[in-house]
Design an enzyme around this catalytic site. Structure first.
Site, PDB file in Angstrom:
ATOM      1  N   HIS A   1      -8.247  14.341  55.497  1.00  0.00           N
ATOM      2  CA  HIS A   1      -8.509  14.215  54.056  1.00  0.00           C
ATOM      3  C   HIS A   1      -8.648  15.595  53.411  1.00  0.00           C
ATOM      4  O   HIS A   1      -8.182  15.807  52.287  1.00  0.00           O
ATOM      5  CB  HIS A   1      -9.764  13.370  53.810  1.00  0.00           C
ATOM      6  CG  HIS A   1      -9.697  12.018  54.463  1.00  0.00           C
ATOM      7  ND1 HIS A   1     -10.805  11.261  54.709  1.00  0.00           N
ATOM      8  CD2 HIS A   1      -8.641  11.307  54.939  1.00  0.00           C
ATOM      9  CE1 HIS A   1     -10.437  10.131  55.300  1.00  0.00           C
ATOM     10  NE2 HIS A   1      -9.125  10.146  55.464  1.00  0.00           N
TER      11      HIS A   1
ATOM     12  N   HIS B   1      -4.694   5.001  50.424  1.00  0.00           N
ATOM     13  CA  HIS B   1      -5.351   5.814  51.450  1.00  0.00           C
ATOM     14  C   HIS B   1      -4.382   6.165  52.584  1.00  0.00           C
ATOM     15  O   HIS B   1      -4.436   7.272  53.135  1.00  0.00           O
ATOM     16  CB  HIS B   1      -6.602   5.144  52.021  1.00  0.00           C
ATOM     17  CG  HIS B   1      -7.331   6.087  52.930  1.00  0.00           C
ATOM     18  ND1 HIS B   1      -8.149   7.082  52.454  1.00  0.00           N
ATOM     19  CD2 HIS B   1      -7.271   6.260  54.269  1.00  0.00           C
ATOM     20  CE1 HIS B   1      -8.585   7.809  53.457  1.00  0.00           C
ATOM     21  NE2 HIS B   1      -8.070   7.337  54.578  1.00  0.00           N
TER      22      HIS B   1
ATOM     23  N   HIS C   1      -1.436   7.850  61.718  1.00  0.00           N
ATOM     24  CA  HIS C   1      -1.571   9.239  62.171  1.00  0.00           C
ATOM     25  C   HIS C   1      -0.581   9.582  63.287  1.00  0.00           C
ATOM     26  O   HIS C   1       0.011  10.657  63.297  1.00  0.00           O
ATOM     27  CB  HIS C   1      -2.986   9.511  62.668  1.00  0.00           C
ATOM     28  CG  HIS C   1      -4.010   9.493  61.574  1.00  0.00           C
ATOM     29  ND1 HIS C   1      -3.897  10.256  60.429  1.00  0.00           N
ATOM     30  CD2 HIS C   1      -5.164   8.797  61.445  1.00  0.00           C
ATOM     31  CE1 HIS C   1      -4.940  10.028  59.650  1.00  0.00           C
ATOM     32  NE2 HIS C   1      -5.717   9.152  60.239  1.00  0.00           N
TER      33      HIS C   1
ATOM     34  N   ASP D   1      -3.660   9.879  53.957  1.00  0.00           N
ATOM     35  CA  ASP D   1      -3.613  10.294  55.373  1.00  0.00           C
ATOM     36  C   ASP D   1      -2.283  10.962  55.707  1.00  0.00           C
ATOM     37  O   ASP D   1      -2.241  11.987  56.406  1.00  0.00           O
ATOM     38  CB  ASP D   1      -3.791   9.073  56.290  1.00  0.00           C
ATOM     39  CG  ASP D   1      -5.246   8.652  56.420  1.00  0.00           C
ATOM     40  OD1 ASP D   1      -6.142   9.440  56.089  1.00  0.00           O
ATOM     41  OD2 ASP D   1      -5.473   7.515  56.890  1.00  0.00           O
TER      42      ASP D   1
HETATM   43 ZN   LIG Z   1      -7.994   8.562  56.255  1.00  0.00          ZN
END
Ligand SMILES: [Zn+2]
Length: 317
Positions: A88, A247, A274, A251
């Site tokens: 973040h 969100h 991720h 990311d």
């Molecule tokens: Zn996150």
């Protein structure tokens, strides 16, 4: 002389902070209180973390080759020192145009604050930015770079535009997370107004399992959206109806920031996370024939045009 002045005036230079930022907060996964300081840094130095609590205060450069884990958060490691949940803060650096900074921590994890990047954005705006004498180098995508895993994918495609655009979709088997998409040209304004305040989220049924595995020790309704099978447990509900996909884009920006240069191209992602984001960052560096560096000129804050595009536009005026 006039051309030289014009060129100098609109050449997009690298930036760093004008003033030091200091803050303190709990780590989402470790639950540890961490003091943080973000210090201005020189051109072409990038983002570097320092673990002030360890002997010799080891440095960990924020680059994709230092990623050692993508499980529930992005963790960097170098010579035994690690720093986790960096995404973040890295997204805020990318989104707000901070090319160079030193991040000093006295613990192993970046404070989670409210689970979004909005605290980082506010602190960066308060600290202010200064231009450095090094020109910003953009990576201009020339040929598609694709990472696919089962039904998930993330593509980085050439663009005929002058910046980065994002088209990101999620479709999870949960009524709150079914079919959400975010599709926009990326700019500082889009980041500040539409992405920065989107919070991280988790499922109530996963919380016990995560805690048993030493994760989410600092997690609470103050720093994450928690979802049961039928409801959102946070008293105030959502900040946007599609806060979840926003969100996921936040990311993605944090993970892509580890490439080390702003991108000019189109990102098209479906159910990425991720791990896949990181694989794309690795793939970019493995395929140097598919992009090229270009020093850039800028029309205004956040909308960037590579030099030839701008020169074409100038020629047609
Ligand atoms: Zn996150």
């Amino acid at each position: 002389m006039a051309c030289l002045l014009l060129h100098t005036a609109i050449m997009m230079m690298q930036q760093t902070l004008k003033n030091i930022i200091e803050f303190r907060g709990v780590g989402l996964h470790t639950g540890r209180e961490v003091n943080a300081r973000i210090v201005p840094s020189c051109g072409d130095s990038g983002i570097t973390f320092f673990r002030r609590d360890l002997p010799g205060a080891p440095a960990i450069r924020a680059v994709s080759s230092n990623v050692i884990s993508t499980s529930y958060a992005t963790t960097l490691g170098s010579r035994g020192a690690t720093v986790s949940t960096i995404e973040h803060l890295m997204a805020a650096f990318y989104g707000m145009g901070v090319d160079n900074a030193i991040v000093e921590l006295d613990g192993p994890e970046v404070p989670i604050l409210d689970g979004s990047a909005t605290g980082f954005v506010g602190m960066i705006e308060s600290a202010g930015l200064v231009h450095l004498s090094s020109p910003r180098r953009y990576m201009v995508v020339k040929k598609p770079i694709k990472v696919i895993e089962d039904d998930k994918y993330i593509f980085l495609l050439p663009s005929d535009g002058s910046g980065l655009s994002i088209n990101y979709s999620i479709d999870f088997a949960h009524p709150f997370l079914a079919k959400q998409s975010f599709s926009r040209p990326f700019s500082r304004d889009v980041f500040r107004k539409e992405l920065g305040s989107a919070r991280t989220f988790g499922f109530l049924k996963d919380v016990e399992m995560m805690r048993a595995n030493g994760l989410a020790k600092g997690g609470s309704l103050e720093n994450a959206i928690v979802i049961s099978d039928t409801e959102i447990l946070n008293e105030g509900g959502l900040r946007y109806p599609d806060e979840f996909v926003r969100h996921k884009v936040l990311d993605l920006m944090g993970d892509i920031a580890l490439v080390g240069a702003p991108l000019i191209g189109n990102i098209v992602a479906y159910r990425s996370g991720h791990a896949l984001n990181h694989r794309l960052a690795q793939e970019i560096w493995r395929k140097p024939g598919k992009w090229e560096f270009m020093e850039s000129l800028s029309w205004d804050d956040g909308i960037h045009a590579p030099a030839p595009v701008l020169m074409e536009k100038m020629a047609s005026l």
